[in-house]
Design a protein around this motif. Structure first.
Motif, short mmCIF file in Angstrom:
data_model
loop_
_atom_site.label_atom_id
_atom_site.label_comp_id
_atom_site.label_asym_id
_atom_site.label_seq_id
_atom_site.Cartn_x
_atom_site.Cartn_y
_atom_site.Cartn_z
N LEU A 163 5.78 -6.75 -17.84
CA LEU A 163 5.53 -6.21 -16.56
C LEU A 163 5.85 -4.62 -16.67
O LEU A 163 4.95 -4.39 -15.89
N ALA A 166 1.86 -4.32 -16.74
CA ALA A 166 1.61 -5.03 -15.63
C ALA A 166 2.32 -3.46 -14.47
O ALA A 166 1.29 -3.04 -13.57
N GLY A 171 -3.03 -2.63 -8.87
CA GLY A 171 -2.88 -3.80 -8.79
C GLY A 171 -1.57 -4.26 -8.87
O GLY A 171 -1.07 -5.82 -8.31
N GLY A 172 -0.43 -4.01 -9.75
CA GLY A 172 0.47 -3.98 -10.35
C GLY A 172 1.41 -4.17 -9.43
O GLY A 172 2.52 -5.04 -9.88
N ALA A 175 1.83 -7.23 -7.32
CA ALA A 175 1.49 -8.61 -8.74
C ALA A 175 3.12 -8.94 -9.01
O ALA A 175 4.29 -9.93 -9.42
N LEU A 176 3.84 -7.48 -9.26
CA LEU A 176 5.32 -6.95 -9.74
C LEU A 176 6.02 -7.83 -8.36
O LEU A 176 6.72 -8.62 -8.61
N ALA A 178 5.34 -10.34 -6.61
CA ALA A 178 5.44 -11.57 -6.06
C ALA A 178 6.00 -12.28 -6.87
O ALA A 178 6.40 -13.49 -6.99
N SER A 179 6.21 -11.81 -8.44
CA SER A 179 7.48 -11.87 -9.13
C SER A 179 8.75 -12.17 -9.20
O SER A 179 9.52 -11.75 -9.77
N ARG A 181 9.73 -8.41 -9.01
CA ARG A 181 10.15 -7.58 -9.69
C ARG A 181 9.40 -5.90 -8.20
O ARG A 181 8.65 -5.98 -7.69
N LEU B 79 -4.17 -9.05 -12.83
CA LEU B 79 -4.53 -8.06 -12.97
C LEU B 79 -5.88 -7.85 -14.23
O LEU B 79 -5.30 -7.87 -15.67
N ARG B 145 6.20 -23.38 -7.43
CA ARG B 145 7.05 -23.11 -5.89
C ARG B 145 6.77 -24.07 -4.72
O ARG B 145 5.87 -24.48 -4.96
#
Lengths: 290, 481
Positions: A163, A166, A171-172, A175-176, A178-179, A181, B79, B145
């Motif tokens: 994490l 990432a 783009g981190g 992406a985070l 989306a999960s 975080r 990423l 999901r």
């Protein structure tokens, strides 16, 4: 002046100059991996040295704790300022650099003329030039080295490490998110952790023999660590090696000065920064690899 | 599997003066594939981004928590600096030790299901765009999901890849009760794959029905209003060759494919298409032709001489890379600034110091917007606000415009709706008629048939010309051999 004594001076210098740099660099690997560049570290280190000296009057352990907590808090404040809209991390970093240095000097010069206990150390006895010399090895250095190995492993093998990496990528943030975080929180945590290690550096400066506060204590440690970690591309084991090399160069300059009585040793401490410029000029960004 | 449908109610969203969604409502039943149709800029991507929580609606409710949604966006979200495997692991929350073996086994199984062969330890940034997209879809299936959103999944995939993907979606929908929403601008694509079809036009729902109750005519009418869909027609034959080739490739070897050699001559008025399965060197070839990477061996000639230094656009070469929004534009600059990019980039310091006539640039951009009939606020909108299709249209107009003598384009039709594809085809035909040469590196064979008079197959870094009469049969024979 024998070669033996020169080597001894070099080793002694290395053990004195190296640990703060290594501590700060190991922590800054976390910060830079998360995509933050904390120039303010240069101001954080002297502040934590003052905190360590203040706390150290009640016991060396309390001094270390105070420095670590203070470093984490200051670096966390840096991260908070950086996460404000329209903020700029270089500007915030310079503010912390200048402000931290001034604050440390103000408090340190005013309050800290008192002696205090030093941290326990491992004594290394070295025979040189027909006499025994005692060199002190700091427990804080061993802790930082262990942490470097742990971080090296954790960045590759754990979810937290993934994490963090990432968070430091283009783009981190998305992406985070989306999960579930938050990039901001991760960067806050990573910057605070970097500050905590800077606290170890400050504690070493203030509590390790000869200890105590002196004007200019910790100057160059934060900026040196940030530079080293940049060259090492935030890989902790590489950063440790580079920090040791950096310290060796400075120690060599000092040892030469002792041996030959010449000035100009300051030039040696510039070498790492010249190296950093060379790396920036020649390095190509390569994707991948932890 | 009797779970309640996901109810989207009255979602509205505007960017500046442009309304992307004007109060849309849907019911997405679980266990089914929902096709979301619409022209470029109809609001498909905005809707999906709001459902995934990546964007906040001005009004209305999504009826689902973002934690229950996974979105595979149009331009990908892997990423670049993490490996394929790490990209899987990072999507699953958890701070402790990663069970790498388990993740690797599960990822490999999902990738195999989609027919992707990829090194799990390769950095995602090095993958071919089509492969990267499939990795992203494999990850979306793995995350399991309740609501999975795929934005224009077929845009970069060839037909077998798309079919394999949709088969996998159907299996997951049946087994896990997942609701899939798949957006596209192509009716045929979704008619085959989706159980229910929903159409957006200009930010409003114009149709929402089970597949069997919606004819193609209904769908086209809902998508385009009264405007008729232009018919497909084959590309015109090339004129007789005269003069030196516009583009000549001699003994070119691509990075990673040192054995194979590419030779190609392209003359004025010709349109050649390079087809083949993604990952056979398309990206590397495009990079070399665009002057972005040096060839591993061999040479490229323009107009019978080595390529001149500086911005190739000033020498009549238009370029449209595979991901033009990332590689040919600046998202945070305005439409006018991006349209005028060639005027203020390149051409030496003397040109760089000249004052730009911004009023003219903006007027030209406004004329371009009108000519392309782009449904956007205006020339001062940020480029990044535009939908993917509108971004492509704008860049295509920029690269095709003026005195273009050679156009290099990778998948220029990807993400465009039928009318935009027809406009693109006509634009290429007009450029050819004016004496320009066109080189396409494309995956959509239907588009190739409409746009190119020569077809070449790229395989393992080598290039072979397919017979003009029956290139499609030959293509399938060779690719499936």
């Amino acid at each position: 002046m024998s070669f033996e004594l020169l080597a001894l001076a070099l080793l002694g210098g290395l053990l004195r100059i190296g640990p703060p740099l290594i501590c700060a660099a190991v922590g800054d690997c976390l910060t830079q991996r998360a995509g933050r560049f904390n120039l303010g570290l240069e101001g954080v280190v002297p502040c934590t040295a003052v905190l360590a000296a203040l706390g150290g009057q009640h016991g060396a352990g309390i001094g270390v704790l105070a420095a670590v907590a203070g470093g984490a808090a200051l670096a966390g404040l840096h991260a908070l300022c950086c996460s404000l809209p329209r903020s700029n991390e270089i500007a915030v970093g310079i503010a912390f650099l200048v402000g931290g240095t001034a604050l440390a000097r103000f408090v340190g010069d005013g309050q800290l003329a008192v002696a205090h206990p030093s941290l326990p150390q491992i004594d290394l006895v070295v025979e040189a030039a027909g006499r025994s010399h005692v060199l002190g090895l700091s427990w804080l250095l061993l802790a930082a080295l262990a942490a470097a190995v742990l971080i090296h492993w954790g960045l590759r093998a754990t979810g937290a490490g993934l994490l963090l990496r990432a968070a430091g990528q283009p783009g981190g943030a998305a992406a985070l998110a989306a999960s579930g975080r938050s990039q901001t929180l991760l960067q806050l945590a990573a910057t605070s952790a970097g500050g905590a290690f800077a606290g170890l550096a400050g504690a070493h400066l203030a509590l390790f023999h000869p200890g105590g506060w002196s004007d200019g204590l910790g100057a160059g440690v934060g900026i040196g660590a940030v530079t080293i970690v940049f060259i090492a591309r935030a890989r902790p084991l590489v950063a440790v090696l580079l920090a040791a090399g950096f310290a060796a160069i400075v120690a060599f300059g000092l040892a030469l000065q002792v041996a030959l009585g010449t000035g100009g040793y300051h030039l040696f401490s510039v070498l790492p920064f010249i190296l950093a410029l060379l790396v920036m000029g020649t390095a190509r960004r390569r994707p991948g690899r932890a | 599997m009797t779970a309640a449908p996901i109810s989207v109610r009255e979602l509205a969203k505007a960017y500046g003066a442009t309304a992307a969604l004007r109060g849309v409502s849907f019911d997405f039943a679980p266990g089914r594939i929902h096709g979301l149709l619409g022209e470029n800029g109809a609001g498909k991507s905005t809707l999906l981004r709001i459902l995934a929580g990546a964007e906040r609606a001005d009004k209305g409710t999504a009826g689902v928590a973002p934690a229950d949604v996974i979105l595979a966006p149009q331009h990908g979200s892997l990423l670049a600096e993490l490996t394929v495997l790490e990209n899987f692991a990072v999507a699953r929350p958890g701070l402790g030790r990663v069970a790498w073996r388990t993740v690797a086994a599960q990822a490999a199984a999902r990738l195999a299901e989609l027919g992707v062969k990829v090194d799990l330890d390769a950095p995602a940034g090095r993958l071919d765009p089509a492969v990267a997209r499939l990795v992203e879809y494999a990850r979306a299936l793995w995350l399991d999901r309740p609501l999975v959103l795929l934005d224009e999944p077929a845009a970069l995939l060839n037909q077998p890849q798309a079919q394999q993907l949709f088969a996998a979606l159907r299996r997951q929908a049946a087994a896990r009760g997942t609701a899939f929403v798949v957006s596209s601008h192509r009716i045929d694509e979704l008619r085959a794959a989706a159980a229910e079809l929903h159409v957006l036009r200009a930010g409003a729902v114009t149709l929402s029905r089970p597949r069997d109750e919606a004819s193609n005519a209904d769908l086209a009418a809902a998508m385009f209003g009264t405007a008729a869909t232009p018919p497909a027609r084959p590309a015109a034959p090339a004129p007789a060759r005269a003069g030196p080739p516009v583009l000549a490739v001699r003994g070119l070897a691509l990075a990673g494919q040192p054995q194979a050699r590419i030779d190609l001559e392209l003359f004025a008025g010709e349109a050649a298409a390079i087809v083949g399965m993604a990952g056979n060197g398309q990206r590397e070839l495009m990079d070399v032709l665009c002057g972005l990477a040096p060839p591993a061996a061999g040479a490229v000639e323009l107009y019978g001489a080595p390529p001149p230094p500086g911005d190739l656009k000033h020498h009549g070469v238009g370029r449209l890379p595979s991901d033009p929004a990332a590689a040919a534009a600046a998202a945070s600059m305005t439409v006018a600034e991006n349209a005028a990019m060639h005027e203020h980039v390149g051409g030496g310091w003397r040109r760089g110091l000249q004052r730009l006539a911004w009023r003219d640039c903006e007027a030209r951009a406004a004329a371009l917007i009108a000519a392309e009939r782009l449904a956007i606020g205006g020339a001062r909108d940020e480029f990044g606000w535009l939908s993917g299709g509108n971004q492509r249209k704008l860049l295509l107009a920029r690269e095709c415009g003026g005195d273009t003598r050679l156009l290099l384009a990778r998948n220029p039709e990807a993400g465009l709706d039928l009318q935009a594809v027809a406009a693109l085809r006509d634009r290429l035909a007009a450029a050819r008629a004016a004496g320009a040469a066109v080189l396409l590196i494309a995956e959509d064979l239907d588009f190739v048939a409409q746009a190119a008079d020569r077809v070449l197959l790229l395989e393992r870094g080598g290039l072979a010309e397919l017979p003009a009469a029956n290139w499609r049969e030959e293509f399938h024979r060779r690719v499936n051999a």
